[in-house]
Design an enzyme around this catalytic site. Structure first.
Site, PDB file in Angstrom:
ATOM      1  N   THR A 212       0.876  -0.894  -0.155  1.00 35.47           N
ATOM      2  CA  THR A 212      -0.231   0.294  -0.264  1.00 35.47           C
ATOM      3  C   THR A 212       1.005   1.766   0.021  1.00 35.47           C
ATOM      4  O   THR A 212       1.026   1.550  -0.785  1.00 35.47           O
ATOM      5  CB  THR A 212      -0.929  -0.367   1.250  1.00 35.47           C
ATOM      6  OG1 THR A 212      -0.821  -0.390   2.539  1.00 35.47           O
ATOM      7  CG2 THR A 212      -2.072  -0.746   1.056  1.00 35.47           C
TER       8      THR A 212
ATOM      9  N   SER B   5      -7.232  10.268   0.171  1.00 35.53           N
ATOM     10  CA  SER B   5      -7.500  11.017  -0.987  1.00 35.53           C
ATOM     11  C   SER B   5      -7.022  10.762  -2.356  1.00 35.53           C
ATOM     12  O   SER B   5      -5.642   9.202  -2.357  1.00 35.53           O
ATOM     13  CB  SER B   5      -6.664  12.459  -0.828  1.00 35.53           C
ATOM     14  OG  SER B   5      -6.217  12.448  -0.702  1.00 35.53           O
TER      15      SER B   5
ATOM     16  N   LYS C  14       3.755  -7.181   4.089  1.00 37.02           N
ATOM     17  CA  LYS C  14       3.078  -5.487   3.436  1.00 37.02           C
ATOM     18  C   LYS C  14       3.386  -4.543   4.954  1.00 37.02           C
ATOM     19  O   LYS C  14       3.015  -5.652   5.823  1.00 37.02           O
ATOM     20  CB  LYS C  14       3.122  -5.381   2.924  1.00 37.02           C
ATOM     21  CG  LYS C  14       1.278  -5.473   3.335  1.00 37.02           C
ATOM     22  CD  LYS C  14       0.667  -4.437   3.671  1.00 37.02           C
ATOM     23  CE  LYS C  14       0.291  -3.438   3.390  1.00 37.02           C
ATOM     24  NZ  LYS C  14      -0.189  -2.299   3.954  1.00 37.02           N
TER      25      LYS C  14
ATOM     26  N   THR D 293      -0.923  -1.648   9.538  1.00 37.81           N
ATOM     27  CA  THR D 293      -1.417  -2.637   8.793  1.00 37.81           C
ATOM     28  C   THR D 293      -0.721  -3.564   7.795  1.00 37.81           C
ATOM     29  O   THR D 293       0.380  -3.434   6.996  1.00 37.81           O
ATOM     30  CB  THR D 293      -2.378  -1.919   7.915  1.00 37.81           C
ATOM     31  OG1 THR D 293      -1.375  -0.750   7.281  1.00 37.81           O
ATOM     32  CG2 THR D 293      -3.783  -1.249   7.261  1.00 37.81           C
TER      33      THR D 293
END
Length: 391
Positions: free
Chosen positions: A144, A391, A168, A179
């Protein structure tokens, strides 16, 4: 790269968040593999975490792990669980596997449901990729905010067996199994009970020893598959120790990469606390230092502000005599017996704080307790990344 026998990899561009990049990956075992899983302790467990926990409890073996980035499927309730099950049915049909034999992982923004129409469209390219992709492709697909794919491997003793891992994670990192997702594979043959115990212990010695920002995610998960294709069997304490050492080596290498790649990070602190009354007291102390925004920003600014370390220790909840505390940075003692040493600390620390890796060693007394934690610094870039994350 050492790749365990008996596993195939597949990737696809599903467009879950942005077009033109792999964001769906599968790792498939040629046959039933001993399965293990370690999961987030966050009470808001994502749908794939709940489904993975159920799968691990229901069966000692699994055939595959499927991972998507770009959509966490967290805080989505029963509809999210239904979406997760449907995604496993799609992957099972595409790859010729029973859905119950597939372990799911997801990462991304909390809240939105899975885009199942994009899963359906990705199944044909995912199936076509099986066996054509490799571990590095899969590691890239699960990224990510990571800036590089994280893969590590080790041989099991002097045998042909191999352990390979990928993960990750760069932000929202304080695994308490951030995460953070991890997959560990081996072609050694080991019974599920032993394998599960090994993975849990290895996670405690690696992924649970790092922090970026003190946040434990809804989706943290590490899965392990042991397929046995090498023919090397874990049959005694010696062979079990060899496999465990390789597993820990791989997990610790990956854990270091997470802190090295911390969002906006420039430093890796290795914080060691010794001399505590017990390990639990040392744990309180080491995490107070590693989580402290003041310590982390001082490290970023290359400021040898030992007072921030001392203050974090003092509020940690650990019991100790302040007059017995010693603090060293980069091997140089700068605080001893409750007061700073009579040295030009800024001059001594300048070359140390220019390094990427900085050791902080704390002695609280003469007790038997100790703990170690890897932590990143805290930078302007971290704020920018997370202020604009959706965003």
């Amino acid at each position: 790269m050492l790749v365990p026998q008996g596993f195939s990899f597949a990737v696809a561009q599903a467009g879950f968040k942005r077009e033109g990049r792999y964001d769906l990956a599968a790792v498939v075992s040629d046959g039933p593999a001993s399965s293990a899983g370690v999961f987030t302790t966050n009470l808001f467990k994502a749908a794939p975490v709940l489904a993975g926990m159920q799968a691990i409890e229901a069966s000692p073996t699994a055939r595959a792990v499927v991972v998507n980035s770009g959509q966490a499927n967290a805080c989505t309730g029963e509809p999210g669980l239904a979406d997760c099950r449907q995604s496993l049915e799609l992957v099972g049909a595409a790859l010729g596997l029973e859905p119950d034999a597939i372990l799911p992982m997801s990462t991304g923004v909390i809240g939105p449901r899975l885009k199942l129409e994009r899963w359906r469209a990705a199944m044909e390219p995912l199936a076509a990729s099986l066996g054509q992709a490799g571990p590095m492709d899969a590691a890239k697909a699960i990224m990510t905010t990571d800036t590089f794919p994280k893969v590590a491997w080790a041989r099991v003793g002097d045998t042909p067996a191999v352990v390979l891992g990928m993960c990750k994670g760069a932000g929202m990192i304080c695994p308490n199994m951030a995460t953070m997702l991890g997959i560990v594979l081996t072609d050694a043959a080991v019974d599920p009970g032993t394998w599960r115990q090994m993975l849990a212990q290895a996670v405690d010695e690696s992924f649970n020893r790092v922090t970026v920002d003190g946040d434990t995610s809804t989706n943290d998960c590490v899965f392990g598959l042991a397929g046995g294709a090498s023919g090397v069997e874990v049959v005694d304490d010696e062979s079990a120790q060899a496999l465990y050492e390789a597993l820990v080596d791989v997990c610790q290498s990956l854990a270091y990469m997470i802190v090295q790649d911390a969002e906006g990070g420039t430093k890796v602190m290795r914080i060691t606390v010794a001399g505590a009354r017990d390990d639990a007291q040392a744990e309180l102390a080491v995490r107070a230092v590693g989580h402290s925004p003041l310590v982390k920003t001082a490290l970023y600014g290359r400021d040898a502000n030992w007072g921030r370390i001392a203050a974090a220790l003092g509020r940690s909840g650990a019991a100790f005599d302040p007059a017995a505390v010693t603090i060293a940075i980069g091997g140089v003692v700068i605080f001893e017996q409750g007061r700073p040493v009579d040295l030009d600390i800024d001059a001594l620390m300048a070359p140390v704080l220019r390094r990427q890796d900085v050791d902080i060693d704390v002695t609280l007394g003469d007790g038997p307790g100790g703990a170690v934690l890897l932590a990143s610094d805290l930078t302007h870039e971290y704020v920018s990344i997370n202020a604009d994350y959706r965003s």
